[in-house]
Design a protein around this motif. Structure first.
Motif, short mmCIF file in Angstrom:
data_model
loop_
_atom_site.label_atom_id
_atom_site.label_comp_id
_atom_site.label_asym_id
_atom_site.label_seq_id
_atom_site.Cartn_x
_atom_site.Cartn_y
_atom_site.Cartn_z
N ILE B 199 0.53 -1.25 0.03
CA ILE B 199 -0.16 0.10 0.01
C ILE B 199 0.77 1.38 -0.08
CG2 ILE B 199 -1.86 -1.12 1.26
CD1 ILE B 199 -1.26 0.15 3.74
N TRP B 228 -2.96 9.78 1.10
CA TRP B 228 -4.43 9.57 1.34
C TRP B 228 -5.41 10.14 0.13
CZ3 TRP B 228 -6.24 6.45 5.38
CH2 TRP B 228 -7.49 6.31 5.55
N TRP B 233 -7.35 3.80 -1.26
CA TRP B 233 -7.78 2.72 -0.79
C TRP B 233 -8.79 1.76 -1.61
CZ3 TRP B 233 -6.41 -0.19 3.08
CH2 TRP B 233 -5.71 0.21 3.93
N ASN B 236 -5.92 -0.18 -3.22
CA ASN B 236 -5.28 -1.21 -2.00
C ASN B 236 -6.22 -2.66 -2.03
OD1 ASN B 236 -3.11 0.35 -1.43
ND2 ASN B 236 -4.30 1.48 0.27
#
Lengths: 207, 619
Positions: B199, B228, B233, B236
């Motif tokens: 990640i 971020w 995400w 990921n």
């Protein structure tokens, strides 16, 4: 022979090579390799069978003020910007289209003033006619129109005015963008993109 | 058009250079890279006026070379992150269930990790050098943004390496009691660090597509803001699942190749069983993968609609037809393998399930046909005039997202049912509530399928945003509900079931081995294809909207020419993996000959598909 045809020949050869291996070789690993050749060759052939489109960077429209004699010349530049650097046609249609994701721009130049169009392009959230397909009470969905004077599109003021001129011309309206509205470019080249100036970056940051 | 020609020309030159000598592809490529390296800088721009922004190499082209090396590094990284998950899961199954063969399988795959890590790191190092050499300005910018994460990445590598050494070299020493528990914890830590190793660089890659840049704050604050970013995400999660799928299918392909070549019946049994486990884990991940992909696309649309349209409605729209074909073949291949298992491993089941398999095959093919229907057809002007536009009056209805979401969910449901069918084959229910249980499962399945179809049709009559935000997500939730309901119910039902037909391992026909290889190739191709899509969605930006690509390679090549590079990457990766397997298992043959014992070989019960050894005794 066209370039695509040459590539198809290469892919076909890969498939053929794989078939030959399967026909004449007994060793397991080599046979599996031949099988993989066939699969990869077929994949390439399939990819070559669909329309071959490349994504080219937008051409930088150099607006030579001296060469512009009439508003029609501005509209001609606007038409090019509309379909290339401006990426307007990515979402908007000219004329009714069921697949259009955004308002149909046919006749928009007759409905909206030059200033309103300019504001809609540079500050799309200033006035939002939500859920454009239907009349009545506005729905809750926000407009997703980006500010086109900011990156990643980043049209200059002249390019925006040219697009407005094109929209007016397309609507059969007299072009209200005049030569005097255009900015005469200075000698300095455009400064490199600064992250802080990017609307996209600012928007992402605010999320 | 010159850019396209340049791209195609480059590929042709590269292919010609490789194929002309008829030699070892990998060796030639590396030789070409080595020979070309001194010429870096020949095409350097702006050396006299300012710092170098780009460098190039002749024939191959800097972008193509970076593309190939980056793709191989990413595939290897997916492999070395997927294998520990796979191995750890197998170890836990052995630890909790007491079946030693799973432990053996886990060890067999962990053995690959040391050489696979080295190869992955090698390609990572080459990639870094190439990026610094070819794209110094971009790398300088990214270093400025992400500097603290580079240090974290180095630390993670140290931790990962230490854990891997302990995990691998301590395998035999930590087999029993508390030491085994410690070993399982080490396996968990290995995956934990591996997750972060994935990640952290994902942040660098996703930043290029959906950047968040702040100019104020400390270096850590700026790096954290950039990390971020909106697609971090989703990527990921998507990559994590994809790595499990890759690990599973590669295990299956390895087993398939070994199965095709072994003559010893015991080894045939072993590799047949290994192929089953690999395919099972691959399918297990595959069922969840489309959900993660859907979430990613949704985030991309929300981040920037133009990028979403470029991907799915713009010049990449045809790519998704190719993607549908690959996923469709993967689903077909996985189901076919299950059906072959029912037919050949469970004697007597063929007749019972033949009709269901035929119906499933027809349904899968119909779904695939809908999924592959393009929105705009390739038509001549005359044809388009006759149709009244680029959209076919009938087929056009099937080419939109509402139809595609529906059929992809149905394909997931069918594949899940194939697995359940395989699980139940050769078993006779003995529980008193079996009839009711099966009726509930049948009702859940039928109602869910109907609900998915109804939502799909309804999706045509609502605004896109309602369909995307509510209908499609509801379809996904319904399918998840089915999986989460039927799996425990089936497990409960089979807990007391009687085994009527013993599973016969090693009786699969050779085409089963090829099906496993096909699945692995499809997954690798999918990863290369979607890598191209992700990169192309940035269009002419290194960092979307922030740093423009002003190199001669600031364009995305057409799908056809790109597919040849993808095919090359896939082939080269397969060869690399085969090499890693070969190196890692070099000494096994002699050891196996000396210590062949049937005690650890598989017997009649499949993984997750037939209960535990106690049931065998009962049966």
């Amino acid at each position: 022979m066209s370039e695509v045809a040459q590539l198809q020949l290469i892919a076909l050869s890969i498939v053929g090579f794989g078939i030959l291996i399967l026909l004449f070789i007994r060793a397991t690993f080599v046979r599996v390799t031949g099988f993989v050749f066939i699969v990869l060759g077929l994949f390439s052939l399939m990819s070559l069978a669909v329309p071959q489109l490349a994504s080219l960077p937008p051409a930088e429209e150099k607006i030579d003020i001296a060469s512009i004699k009439t508003p029609t010349d501005i509209a001609a530049i606007g038409q090019t910007v509309f379909f290339s650097k401006g990426q307007c046609a990515l979402c908007h249609s000219i004329g009714p289209s069921e697949s259009a994701r955004c308002p149909d721009l046919k006749g928009i130049g007759a409905k909206l003033s030059k200033d309103f169009l300019y504001e809609s392009l540079t500050d799309p959230q200033a006035f939002v006619y939500q859920d454009y397909r239907h009349g009545g009470v506005p729905k809750e969905y926000p407009a997703t129109m980006p500010r086109i004077d900011k990156d990643p599109i980043g049209l200059s003021k002249n390019e925006i005015l040219a697009v407005i001129a094109f929209l007016q011309q397309m609507s059969g309206e007299p072009i209200s963008v005049s030569l005097s509205d255009l900015e005469i470019p200075g000698p300095a080249p455009k400064a490199p993109v600064k992250a802080a100036e990017s609307a996209l970056v600012a928007e992402a940051h605010s999320r | 058009m010159s850019a396209i020609r340049q791209g195609i020309g480059t590929i042709q030159l590269a292919l010609r250079a490789v194929s002309g000598h008829g030699g070892w592809l990998a060796g030639l490529l590396l030789t070409a890279v080595w020979l070309a390296l001194p010429s870096i800088g020949v095409a350097a721009e702006g050396t006299a006026t300012g710092p170098t922004e780009y460098r190039d190499i002749p024939y191959i082209g800097s972008r193509n070379l970076v593309w190939i090396v980056a793709q191989l590094h990413l595939l290897l990284a997916g492999f070395v992150l997927g294998v520990p998950i796979f191995a750890w899961l197998c170890e836990v199954i052995a630890w909790r269930g007491g079946e030693k063969r799973y432990d053996k399988l886990a060890k067999e795959f962990t053995k690959l990790l040391t050489s696979a890590y080295a190869t992955t790191a090698l390609f990572g190092g080459i990639l870094l050098f190439l990026l610094v050499a070819f794209y110094p300005k971009l790398m300088n910018y990214l270093t400025d943004v992400f500097f603290p994460s580079f240090l974290l990445y180095c630390l993670l590598f140290l931790l990962e390496t230490a854990t891997l050494y302990l995990y691998w070299y301590g395998w035999d020493a930590m087999q029993y009691g508390k030491l085994k528990t410690l070993h399982v914890v080490l396996g968990f830590l290995l995956n934990f660090f591996a997750l972060f190793i994935m990640i952290v660089p994902n942040a660098w890659a996703t930043f290029q597509s959906s950047p968040v840049v702040i100019s104020e704050g400390t270096a850590i604050e700026r790096a954290w803001a950039a990390t971020w970013n909106p697609t971090w995400w989703p990527i990921n999660i998507h990559r994590l699942i994809a790595n499990v799928v890759l690990g599973g299918y590669i295990c299956g392909a390895y087993a398939g190749v070994r199965y095709l070549s072994v003559k010893n019946p015991e080894e045939r049994e072993h590799y047949d069983w290994m192929g089953y486990v690999g395919n099972f884990i691959g399918v297990f991940g595959l069922l969840a993968l489309p959900f993660a992909g859907y979430w990613l696309m949704r985030e991309i649309y929300q981040y920037n609609q133009q990028m979403g349209i470029t991907l799915m409605g713009g010049f990449l729209s045809w790519l998704f037809i190719i993607q549908a074909m690959l996923i469709g073949v993967l689903f077909l291949g996985s189901n076919y393998y299950f059906w072959l298992g029912i037919t050949y491993r469970i004697p007597g089941s063929e007749g019972k399930y033949r009709r269901a398999m035929l119906m499933m095959l027809v349904s899968l093919l119909l779904c695939l046909a809908v999924w592959m229907t393009p929105h705009s057809l390739v038509a001549s002007i005359e044809e388009a005039q006759k149709m009244g536009g680029a959209h076919h009056p009938l087929l056009g209805v099937l080419g939109v997202m509402s139809a595609k979401m529906t059929v992809s969910n149905l394909m997931i449901l069918i594949t899940f049912m194939s697995f359940v069918m395989y699980w139940r084959a050769g078993k006779q229910d003995t529980a008193g509530w079996a009839k009711l249980g099966k009726a509930v499962m049948g009702a859940v399945l039928v109602l869910a399928s109907l609900a998915v179809i109804v939502l799909g049709v309804w999706g045509y009559f609502v605004p896109a945003i309602v369909r995307i935000n509510y209908f499609s997500t509801s379809q996904v939730l319904i399918v998840i509900f089915v999986i989460l309901t039927i799996t425990p119910l089936t497990a409960l039902l089979l807990k007391s079931a009687k085994t009527t037909t013993e599973m016969v391992w090693g009786s699969m026909p050779p085409r089963a081995g090829y099906a496993l290889v096909l699945n692995a190739v499809m997954v690798i191709l999918l990863m290369t294809l979607m890598g191209y899509a992700r990169s192309s969605s940035r269009v002419h930006w290194h960092v979307y909207g922030v740093m423009r690509d002003s190199s001669p390679y600031a364009y995305s090549p057409a799908l056809g020419s790109a597919s040849l590079i993808m095919a090359f990457c896939t082939f080269f990766f397969c060869i690399l993996v085969a090499f890693i397997f070969w190196v890692a298992t070099m000494g096994d043959k002699t050891k196996a000959a000396a210590a062949s014992g049937k005690g650890e070989l598989p017997h009649g019960i499949p993984a997750m598909a037939g209960g535990a050894p106690e049931e065998r005794q009962q049966g």
